[in-house]
Design an enzyme around this catalytic site. Sequence first.
Site, PDB file in Angstrom:
ATOM      1  N   MET A  18       0.806  -1.208   0.000  1.00  0.00           N
ATOM      2  CA  MET A  18       0.000   0.000   0.000  1.00  0.00           C
ATOM      3  C   MET A  18       0.848   1.271   0.000  1.00  0.00           C
ATOM      4  O   MET A  18       0.445   2.287  -0.552  1.00  0.00           O
ATOM      5  CB  MET A  18      -0.913  -0.014   1.232  1.00  0.00           C
ATOM      6  CG  MET A  18      -1.851   1.160   1.345  1.00  0.00           C
ATOM      7  SD  MET A  18      -2.900   0.977   2.808  1.00  0.00           S
ATOM      8  CE  MET A  18      -3.736   2.540   2.834  1.00  0.00           C
ATOM      9  N   ALA A  19       2.041   1.193   0.596  1.00  0.00           N
ATOM     10  CA  ALA A  19       2.852   2.398   0.741  1.00  0.00           C
ATOM     11  C   ALA A  19       4.328   2.028   0.853  1.00  0.00           C
ATOM     12  O   ALA A  19       4.689   0.865   1.031  1.00  0.00           O
ATOM     13  CB  ALA A  19       2.418   3.184   1.985  1.00  0.00           C
ATOM     14  N   LYS A  55       5.594   7.510   5.733  1.00  0.00           N
ATOM     15  CA  LYS A  55       4.857   6.463   5.022  1.00  0.00           C
ATOM     16  C   LYS A  55       4.108   7.123   3.862  1.00  0.00           C
ATOM     17  O   LYS A  55       3.172   7.882   4.082  1.00  0.00           O
ATOM     18  CB  LYS A  55       3.882   5.780   5.974  1.00  0.00           C
ATOM     19  CG  LYS A  55       3.180   4.572   5.380  1.00  0.00           C
ATOM     20  CD  LYS A  55       2.375   3.861   6.450  1.00  0.00           C
ATOM     21  CE  LYS A  55       1.772   2.563   5.944  1.00  0.00           C
ATOM     22  NZ  LYS A  55       1.020   1.871   6.999  1.00  0.00           N
ATOM     23  N   ASP A 104      -5.007  -6.569  11.911  1.00  0.00           N
ATOM     24  CA  ASP A 104      -3.879  -7.239  11.252  1.00  0.00           C
ATOM     25  C   ASP A 104      -2.718  -7.413  12.229  1.00  0.00           C
ATOM     26  O   ASP A 104      -1.594  -7.000  11.967  1.00  0.00           O
ATOM     27  CB  ASP A 104      -3.432  -6.444  10.025  1.00  0.00           C
ATOM     28  CG  ASP A 104      -2.582  -7.276   9.080  1.00  0.00           C
ATOM     29  OD1 ASP A 104      -1.815  -6.670   8.303  1.00  0.00           O
ATOM     30  OD2 ASP A 104      -2.664  -8.512   9.120  1.00  0.00           O
TER      31      ASP A 104
END
Length: 688
Positions: A29-30, A47, A141
């Site tokens: 994602m990043a 980030k 997560d």
Amino acid sequence: MDLSVSDAPVGRLLDGRYRIEALVARGGMATVYKATDTRLDRPVALKIMHAELAADDEFVARFINEARAVAQLSDPNVVNVFDQGEDDGAVYLAMEYINGRTLRDVLHERGRLGADLALEVAESVLSALASAHRAGIVHRDVKPENVLVGNDGRVKVADFGLARANSSSSKTTRGLLGTVSYISPEQALGERATPRSDVYSAGIMLYELLTGKTPHEGPTDFVVVRSHIDDDVPPPSELVPLPPSVDDLVVTATAREPLQRYADAGAFLGAVRRARSAIAGVVLPAPEDDPELAETHAEPRDSAGVTLDEALAGTVLAGQVGQVRPDEDVTETSRPGSTRRIDAPLSIRFTEDETDAETGEEPPRPGSRAARQAEARARAAAHRRTEQTRSRRGLYLFLFVLLLAVGVATAAWWYGSGRWESTPSLLDLTAEQAETRAEESGFTAVNGGEEFSETVEAGLVLSTEPGPGERLLGGGEITYVLSKGPERYEVPTLTGLTVEAANQLAEPLSLTVRVEDEVYHDEVEAGLILTQSVEPGEQVRRDTEVVVTVSRGPQPLTIEDFTGRPATDAQAALTAAGFRVNTVEQNSNDVAPGVIISQEPASGTGFRNDEITITVSLGPELVPVPEVRGERVEDAERILREAGFEVEIVDLFPGIGGEDGRGVRIQNQEPQAGTPLAPGSNVRIIHF
């Protein structure tokens, strides 16, 4: 400006404030960089969302939600978020920079942790999660990759990228959010994640810390997910010796039924603390009957008697260097456990029968002037020798301490950083270029395989282990992964297949088949695919969804009974309904002409283009009128009646031929001979 695909932005100033120093990690994602906050002069972790995702409003909202969620938390075990913003399309978070490594790295190095150390790590993680749960936030997560261990031993939970405010929505989230090895059964079933879901994931992680492996493993992600749903997590003591209280922690936290787990991380944290207090000082015996089992159950290296800071930050030293106090006597080691003194005090004595060693003359008489002078000279010489001895001893001690300090410093430098060098960046190079650059920098580059990438051209280096700028022993190996380019799959022809066959064809291609509708079709058999949303042959991304329409076969039609009704009405209605009409005509003495006598089939259901037969009445069957002119009246009446007609006798001149007209011949008839009439019709015969 795409800041998320390589380490090229190093040195740039983002948003007029953050100067990018080095690439740290790249995720799905990043990308995370180490940077310096020029306003506050402190290191931060930036980030930065991948460029292709920054164009998606939903992803951006999710990214910003991470910053807002974590900013609500105040716990020493949560990675702090300092700032959030956007610069020329680059959406970023500025976070606390942790100088250390992930818990996954620790497990790679150590295999597993001892019970007390594993519970200490779990206590820090649960403290962070408890803070999140009190704020109504679910992490979703929890796994070792998202737990950072600083070089000072601090444990911090990071990456709330999948987090959602627990009260923000009551809708069920479809799809899997999380990592399959740690995902809770309810998340695997597509249900909404709750604090009990985080408790489950933390319990799986504690199991791994204790045993060195996750409880559910399999050849595919699907097999692992099904194990979470169908199988209980076994007690970790089946693999390593543990107190029952530790087994209870894991079994309770990983119960498949959420209501049987701890209510949230706070409750789990309290149980962990109680277990740590209960097992303090307990020594577990290792199995002695089986050497292999004893080896398996042995305490992992560097675990026993080591603090959390030492064990996780890697600061355990093999020995300690002592220091000598200035007021101590210097001693020399002769053997382990014993010493001997090397600086006994000096004394000089003269006796009456001793002679001067230099002149050979007898010593002066005691009490004489010469004797007193000699004693004075002897005391002065002894003092000088004592001072010289002390001076040499101090010099030797100083040199010894200095050499010892230099040796320790040199050894520390050599074993700490002297042999380590900064790795070069091999990103976006060909394999040949990467190996050449690594060799020029004193390292060896080895090919670690290929992976798909949406951002890096095929054939170029996508990632390295260790990454650019990390420290590695001189001459060490850098493993590089080459890009296979964008991951694309050709959509096959699904029309004409069953949904099961389509799924079997799509699964190896990482495609998903979803049935959107089922419709009637006159020509395609029920259960076969009629249409697909993506044309066959088109190249698509991984996990692309192909929406299909499935045939329900011909549509059943209700059959209406038209018996006793006009044939014209039946013909029009049945044709409009989709049937084919077969018409049969038949005489009937009971049914009027044009009216349906019977219909086959007359009821039930049929399908389009089925044939329906209707029998239509022609009325009674007609009989031609016999010729009776010239016949006697009685014979004409008999002939007509035998033919089925009613007879009306008309006498034009009554009385001439007798009362009943017998013997008189018929002059005319109505209707004329040959005229077709229905049986029972009236025929007039005329005479005079």
